[in-house]
Design a protein around this motif. Structure first.
Motif, short mmCIF file in Angstrom:
data_model
loop_
_atom_site.label_atom_id
_atom_site.label_comp_id
_atom_site.label_asym_id
_atom_site.label_seq_id
_atom_site.Cartn_x
_atom_site.Cartn_y
_atom_site.Cartn_z
N THR A 138 -0.45 46.22 43.49
CA THR A 138 0.97 46.50 43.70
C THR A 138 1.23 47.09 45.08
O THR A 138 2.27 46.84 45.69
CB THR A 138 1.47 47.49 42.62
OG1 THR A 138 1.34 46.88 41.34
CG2 THR A 138 2.93 47.85 42.85
N PHE A 139 0.28 47.87 45.60
CA PHE A 139 0.50 48.59 46.84
C PHE A 139 0.23 47.75 48.09
O PHE A 139 0.64 48.14 49.18
CB PHE A 139 -0.41 49.84 46.89
CG PHE A 139 -0.17 50.79 45.76
CD1 PHE A 139 0.88 51.69 45.80
CD2 PHE A 139 -0.99 50.79 44.64
CE1 PHE A 139 1.11 52.58 44.77
CE2 PHE A 139 -0.78 51.68 43.60
CZ PHE A 139 0.28 52.58 43.65
N ALA A 154 7.19 49.52 46.62
CA ALA A 154 6.45 48.37 47.15
C ALA A 154 7.24 47.08 47.05
O ALA A 154 6.79 46.04 47.53
CB ALA A 154 5.12 48.23 46.41
N ALA A 197 6.09 52.89 41.84
CA ALA A 197 5.26 52.07 42.73
C ALA A 197 5.88 50.70 42.97
O ALA A 197 5.94 50.22 44.10
CB ALA A 197 3.86 51.92 42.14
N THR A 198 6.37 50.09 41.90
CA THR A 198 6.91 48.73 42.05
C THR A 198 8.23 48.74 42.81
O THR A 198 8.58 47.77 43.48
CB THR A 198 7.08 48.08 40.67
OG1 THR A 198 7.29 46.67 40.83
CG2 THR A 198 8.28 48.63 39.91
N TYR A 228 -3.42 48.39 41.33
CA TYR A 228 -3.88 48.58 42.71
C TYR A 228 -3.25 47.55 43.65
O TYR A 228 -2.85 47.87 44.79
CB TYR A 228 -5.41 48.46 42.80
CG TYR A 228 -6.17 49.58 42.14
CD1 TYR A 228 -5.57 50.81 41.87
CD2 TYR A 228 -7.51 49.43 41.76
CE1 TYR A 228 -6.26 51.84 41.26
CE2 TYR A 228 -8.21 50.46 41.16
CZ TYR A 228 -7.59 51.66 40.90
OH TYR A 228 -8.29 52.68 40.30
N ILE A 241 6.44 57.58 46.44
CA ILE A 241 6.10 57.13 45.09
C ILE A 241 5.87 58.32 44.17
O ILE A 241 6.35 58.35 43.02
CB ILE A 241 4.86 56.22 45.12
CG1 ILE A 241 5.19 54.89 45.82
CG2 ILE A 241 4.33 55.95 43.71
CD1 ILE A 241 3.99 53.99 46.04
N LEU A 265 5.17 56.04 36.71
CA LEU A 265 4.31 55.80 37.87
C LEU A 265 4.39 54.36 38.35
O LEU A 265 4.55 54.09 39.54
CB LEU A 265 2.87 56.16 37.52
CG LEU A 265 1.86 56.15 38.68
CD1 LEU A 265 2.31 57.09 39.79
CD2 LEU A 265 0.47 56.53 38.19
N SER A 266 4.31 53.41 37.43
CA SER A 266 4.37 52.00 37.84
C SER A 266 5.77 51.62 38.30
O SER A 266 5.94 50.79 39.19
CB SER A 266 3.90 51.09 36.71
OG SER A 266 4.80 51.11 35.61
N PHE A 285 3.10 56.99 49.93
CA PHE A 285 2.59 57.52 48.66
C PHE A 285 3.33 58.79 48.24
O PHE A 285 3.48 59.04 47.03
CB PHE A 285 1.08 57.78 48.79
CG PHE A 285 0.27 56.53 48.80
CD1 PHE A 285 0.12 55.75 47.65
CD2 PHE A 285 -0.32 56.08 49.98
CE1 PHE A 285 -0.61 54.58 47.67
CE2 PHE A 285 -1.06 54.90 50.00
CZ PHE A 285 -1.20 54.15 48.84
#
Length: 491
Positions: A346-347, A439, A435-436, A344, A413, A431-432, A410
Motif C-alpha cells: 500500500t505504501f 497513499a 494508509a490507503t 506493505y 498516517i 490503520l489501513s 508516516f
C-alpha cells in the motif's frame, strides 16, 4: 493607507483566483459531457448536472471579470496556494451533481466521493453502482481522468519547482525557472495531455475489443490510466474475473499509468531506451516481478491453478502498488501472509511524474542509497562517499526532501489512524484506512473497507478526516504543511 493596503493584498491574490477560474472552466466543460448523455437518454437527473454547470460557470464569470486585467505571474508562495486550493475547490465543485441529483448524497458523502475521484484514490461510499445512470458512471470516470492528468503535470512541472519531497531529481530541463512558470508548465501539459489522451484511447479500444460494453470500456480506460480504480460495478474489476484477457489488459494499462510520463515524452523525441534505462522504472519492474512470483507460488501451494493464480496475483499486485485500487478478488482471503504483503505494498506507489500515489519508488531507492552510504561511513569514517541516482549526484537538498517527506508521510498516517480509532473504528480499519487514504490506494483491509466492502458505514467525521488525508497524500503532504507555518504567511 487602508485603500492601498487592500489593493496590495488584492494584487497578491488576484493571480491565484485567475488560475483557479481557468481550472473551474475546464471542470464545467467536462461536466457538460455526462449532462449531454443524460439529456440524450432522457434521464430526469440531467437538470442536476445543468444546475451544477451553471453554478460553476457563475463562479468562473465573477472571477474572470474581477481579474480581467491581472497577469498570471506566480511567485513560489502563490504556487503553493494555487496547488492546494485548486484540488480543494475542484473536489467541492465536482460533488455538486452528486448532491443535487441521484443518488442525492449528503454533502459529506458527495465530497468524500469526489475528493476520492480527483485524487485518484478510488475509495467509494456508493452501493449499487450498477444501477447508477450512465451519466453518473461517466462522471465518476471523468473526475478520475482529470485528476490523473493533473497529477502528472503537478509531479513533472510544479512540485520539482517547489522543491517538495525530493522531487527536484525529476526536473525536466536544466534551465532555471523564472517566476513566470505558467508558459513552461503549459508546454509540459500539452505534451503530457497528448500522450495521456493517446493511451486512454488505446485502452478504450482494447477493453471494448476484449469484451467490455462501450460505456464500461470508456470508464475503465479513464480510471486505469489515472490509476484511480473507480469501476462500474460494486464488484470492481471482479465483474470480469472470468475474463482473464481483460485482467491482463487492466494490468498493462495500470502499469502504463504508473510510469513517468516525462520519459514517454523523451521516447517520442528519439531517446527510445530512456524508459528502460531509468533507475526508477527498473526498480518498480523488479519489485512487481518479485512480489508477483512469490505470491503466485504461494497461491499455487494453496491449491489455485497456475494460470488463475498468476492472473489474479499480477492484477491485484499491480493495482495496489500503482495505487489504482481495482480488485479482481478479495485478496484478504488469500491468507495472513498475503494480507500483510498487500498492506506493505500500500505504501510503495509507482514512479514520480506518473498518475500513481504512495511514497513513490524513487524514495525507497534513495533511502537505500543513504543507508548504504551510512554503513560505509561507519566502517570508514574518514572516507568520502558520493551517492548517485540515475547518474545524478544526490544533493543535500534532495536527501532533505526525501527524509522530510518520508517522516511526515508516516506521521500523517499515524495521526489519521489515531483520529479514526477515537471515532470507534477497529485498529485494522483505522490503520489501513489511514494508509490507503494518504497513499491514494482505495480499498483498505478488513470486513468494512476491504476489497469487498466500501466506506459508506463510516462516521461522517471519519469521512472528512480521510478526505483530508487523500488531499494531503496527493499533494505530497509538504505542499499542505508549508501553508500551516507562520513563516509562509509572512511572505
Amino acid at each position: 493607507m487602508r485603500t492601498s493596503g487592500i489593493k496590495e493584498q488584492w494584487l497578491k491574490w488576484a493571480p491565484i483566483l485567475k488560475v483557479l477560474s481557468v481550472l473551474w472552466l475546464v471542470l464545467a466543460i467536462f461536466m457538460a459531457v455526462p449532462w449531454m448523455v443524460l439529456i440524450i437518454e432522457e434521464e430526469p437527473d440531467a437538470w442536476a448536472f445543468g444546475l451544477s454547470i451553471g453554478i460553476v460557470l457563475a463562479l468562473v464569470a465573477i472571477s474572470f471579470i474581477a481579474t480581467l486585467r491581472v497577469e498570471i505571474a506566480l511567485k513560489p508562495w502563490q504556487m503553493f496556494l494555487v496547488t492546494t486550493l485548486s484540488w480543494v475547490s475542484i473536489g467541492i465543485l465536482s460533488s455538486l451533481p452528486l448532491v443535487l441529483g441521484a443518488p442525492q448524497l449528503s454533502f459529506t458523502n458527495a465530497v468524500f466521493e469526489s475528493v476520492s475521484a480527483i485524487t485518484t484514490t478510488g475509495s467509494t461510499i456508493l452501493e449499487g453502482i450498477e444501477n447508477l445512470s450512465d451519466g453518473l458512471k461517466l462522471w465518476r470516470g471523468i473526475m478520475q481522468w482529470l485528476g490523473g492528468v493533473g497529477i502528472i503535470v503537478m509531479g513533472i512541472a510544479i512540485l520539482p519547482f517547489l522543491k517538495v519531497g525530493g522531487m527536484r531529481l525529476f526536473h525536466t530541463e536544466s534551465s532555471d525557472w523564472s517566476e513566470k512558470v505558467m508558459p513552461r508548465t503549459g508546454g509540459i501539459a500539452k505534451a503530457t495531455l497528448s500522450i495521456y489522451i493517446g493511451f486512454t484511447s488505446l485502452a478504450m479500444l482494447s477493453y471494448w475489443l476484449g469484451g467490455m460494453a462501450p460505456l464500461d470500456a470508456i470508464v475503465h480506460a479513464m480510471t486505469s490510466l489515472a490509476t484511480g480504480g473507480f469501476a462500474n460495478s460494486d464488484a470492481s474489476f471482479g465483474a470480469y474475473a472470468e475474463q482473464p484477457q481483460l485482467l491482463w489488459l487492466g494490468s498493462l494499462f495500470m502499469l502504463m499509468g504508473a510510469l513517468p510520463f516525462v520519459l514517454y515524452i523523451r521516447v517520442l523525441r528519439g531517446a527510445r531506451m530512456s524508459l528502460w534505462q531509468d533507475q526508477q522504472v527498473q526498480g518498480l519492474l523488479i519489485l512487481l516481478a518479485t512480489v508477483c512470483l512469490l505470491l503466485t507460488l504461494w497461491r499455487m501451494w494453496l491449491g489455485t491453478p497456475p494460470f488463475e493464480a498468476l492472473t489474479h496475483v499480477v492484477f491485484n499486485v499491480i493495482s495496489v502498488v500503482t495505487t489504482c485500487g481495482y480488485a479482481s478478488d478479495d485478496y484478504t482471503l488469500w491468507g495472513p501472509a498475503a494480507t500483510v504483503a498487500f498492506f506493505y505494498l500500500t505504501f510503495v506507489g509507482g514512479c514520480s511524474g506518473s498518475t500513481s500515489g504512495g511514497m513513490k519508488i524513487f524514495r525507497f531507492q534513495v533511502s537505500m542509497l543513504l543507508l548504504v552510504s551510512q554503513l560505509r561511513f561507519l566502517n570508514h569514517s574518514s572516507g568520502v562517499f558520493v551517492s548517485r541516482y540515475n547518474g545524478q549526484k544526490l544533493t543535500d537538498e534532495v536527501t532533505r526532501g526525501v527524509v522530510a517527506f518520508s517522516f511526515f508521510f508516516f506521521l500523517t498516517i499515524a495521526g489519521l489512524a489515531l483520529g479514526l480509532s477515537l471515532m470507534g473504528l477497529d485498529i485494522l480499519t483505522a490503520l489501513s484506512g489511514a494508509a490507503t487514504a494518504v497513499a491514494n490506494v482505495g480499498p483498505g483491509l478488513g470486513d468494512i473497507i476491504g476489497p469487498s466492502g466500501n466506506f459508506a458505514s463510516l462516521p461522517d467525521a471519519a469521512k472528512w478526516l480521510l478526505s483530508i488525508g487523500m488531499l494531503m497524500g496527493r499533494l505530497e503532504i509538504l505542499t499542505v504543511l508549508v501553508l500551516l507555518t507562520p513563516m509562509f504567511w509572512r511572505q
